[in-house]
Design an enzyme around this catalytic site. Structure first.
Site, PDB file in Angstrom:
ATOM      1  N   ASP A   1      36.722 122.295  31.919  1.00  0.00           N
ATOM      2  CA  ASP A   1      37.686 122.149  32.736  1.00  0.00           C
ATOM      3  C   ASP A   1      39.114 121.985  32.351  1.00  0.00           C
ATOM      4  O   ASP A   1      39.502 121.521  31.333  1.00  0.00           O
ATOM      5  CB  ASP A   1      37.453 120.720  33.901  1.00  0.00           C
ATOM      6  CG  ASP A   1      36.248 120.846  34.459  1.00  0.00           C
ATOM      7  OD1 ASP A   1      35.449 121.679  34.654  1.00  0.00           O
ATOM      8  OD2 ASP A   1      35.872 119.800  35.208  1.00  0.00           O
TER       9      ASP A   1
ATOM     10  N   CYS B   1      33.594 120.112  29.029  1.00  0.00           N
ATOM     11  CA  CYS B   1      32.911 120.782  30.147  1.00  0.00           C
ATOM     12  C   CYS B   1      33.809 122.091  30.369  1.00  0.00           C
ATOM     13  O   CYS B   1      33.557 122.963  31.102  1.00  0.00           O
ATOM     14  CB  CYS B   1      32.669 120.046  31.663  1.00  0.00           C
ATOM     15  SG  CYS B   1      34.398 119.348  31.919  1.00  0.00           S
TER      16      CYS B   1
ATOM     17  N   CYS C   1      34.657 121.479  38.293  1.00  0.00           N
ATOM     18  CA  CYS C   1      33.797 121.338  39.439  1.00  0.00           C
ATOM     19  C   CYS C   1      34.430 120.368  40.370  1.00  0.00           C
ATOM     20  O   CYS C   1      35.661 120.049  40.600  1.00  0.00           O
ATOM     21  CB  CYS C   1      32.653 120.386  38.506  1.00  0.00           C
ATOM     22  SG  CYS C   1      33.365 118.730  38.222  1.00  0.00           S
TER      23      CYS C   1
ATOM     24  N   CYS D   1      35.830 113.130  35.028  1.00  0.00           N
ATOM     25  CA  CYS D   1      36.595 114.020  35.836  1.00  0.00           C
ATOM     26  C   CYS D   1      37.929 113.144  36.285  1.00  0.00           C
ATOM     27  O   CYS D   1      39.027 113.383  36.324  1.00  0.00           O
ATOM     28  CB  CYS D   1      35.986 114.270  37.015  1.00  0.00           C
ATOM     29  SG  CYS D   1      34.657 115.578  36.743  1.00  0.00           S
TER      30      CYS D   1
END
Lengths: 205, 128
Positions: free
Chosen positions: B39, B37, B64, B107
């Site tokens: 990140d 993603c 996010c 995450c």
């Protein structure tokens, strides 16, 4: 005709798309593990002419459209719905070069052990640094430097994208060299970080 | 997809945002990323050289809401723990605490990786 070329289940003509026979206009029952290239009837390759892809997609979406099967037997109605859904997903994926590269790599790398998280040396630290720098530029509303950063990131992204076609070509010539696929994986990973940065920069028109 | 209350709490009021002095021998820095993603997360710990207890932790995450909440929670949890206790924090603990949905599990993995990277950086700089 080779034995493994898929044929229409009613008229036995060799199929272009696995979803539909253009000769006898019959919907085709398709296997679960169908790939997006078979869906649209193109060879498994990064090289894909977007005008041809567009045309094939338009043809197929017309032929498969559930509206035409409203009075057909229930099994056919269902088939036209699932076929239309997979056609749309396949088209969206193959139409956009980066998505196509990612999908193709996923198909080609199936039998190879790739490091899925690979990045160029020092890249992550640089991305963190750029994110912090971007925070400051956004806070100070420095539009000159913001647009310079935007252009710089955009160019780096374009450089990466320009590498996909030659790298996939190189892979076709040297399929035994897994280093080429790993390089593609690294490129795709790096591009995602650049995209994330670019998304944060408001574009002035 | 709705965020859980705890994610929103950490996201809107992240704990321990910031940096510790990287060159301090008692500080360990972990920098990790999620290529799926884009990140990127930096987590730092400060260790008391006598007691080997983590006395401070800071983070900065570009990602996010779930990635921010996971790392914010991670800094809260490691503070006051010994290095070994902090090593045993699992991503599943974070998933449970924040009620993360399956698509956001990576995450929590990132936050666990960040803790481990910070500890291993601290250890490598403090070999006797």
């Amino acid at each position: 005709m080779a034995f493994d070329e898929p044929a229409c289940h009613t008229c036995e003509t060799t199929l272009v798309s696995r979803l539909f026979c253009f000769s006898c206009n019959a919907l085709q029952p398709f296997p679960r593990e169908i790939d997006f290239f078979e869906v649209l009837g193109f060879p498994v390759s990064f090289e894909l002419k977007s005008a041809e892809l567009e045309e094939r997609y338009q043809q197929l979406s017309l032929e498969l459209h559930p509206d035409f099967y409203g009075s057909a037997p229930e099994a056919e109605q269902l088939l036209s719905e699932t076929a239309s859904a997979i056609l749309n997903t396949a088209y969206k994926t193959l139409h956009e070069p980066t998505l196509r590269a990612g999908y193709l790599l996923h198909l080609l790398a199936e039998k190879q052990q790739l490091d899925e998280r690979s990045l160029p040396e020092g890249f992550l630290a640089e991305m963190f640094f750029l994110q912090e720098e971007l925070d400051e530029l956004l806070d100070s509303v420095n539009s000159v430097e913001l647009s310079a950063m935007h252009d710089d990131l955009q160019n780096r992204k374009k450089d990466i994208e320009a590498d996909y076609a030659p790298l996939f070509k190189k892979h076709e010539e040297h399929p035994e060299d897994s280093g080429i696929l790993q390089q593609l994986q690294t490129h795709l990973n790096a591009e995602r970080y650049l995209r994330r940065l670019l998304e944060r920069i408001p574009v002035a028109d | 997809m709705a965020y859980s209350e705890k994610v929103i709490d950490h996201y809107s009021e992240p704990r321990n945002v910031g940096s510790l002095e990287k060159s301090d021998l008692n500080v360990g820095t972990g920098l990790v990323g999620a290529p799926e993603c884009g990140d990127v997360m930096k987590l730092q710990i400060k260790v008391d050289p006598e007691t080997k207890e983590i006395i401070d932790a800071k983070f900065k995450t570009f990602g996010c809401g779930s990635a921010i909440a996971s790392s914010s929670l991670a800094t809260e949890w490691v503070k006051g723990k010994s290095i070994d206790e902090a090593m045993s924090i699992q991503n599943t603990d974070i998933v449970e605490e924040l009620s993360l949905p399956p698509v956001k599990i990576h995450c929590s993995v990132l936050a666990e990786d960040a803790i481990k990277a910070a500890i291993s950086d601290y250890k490598s700089r403090n070999q006797d």
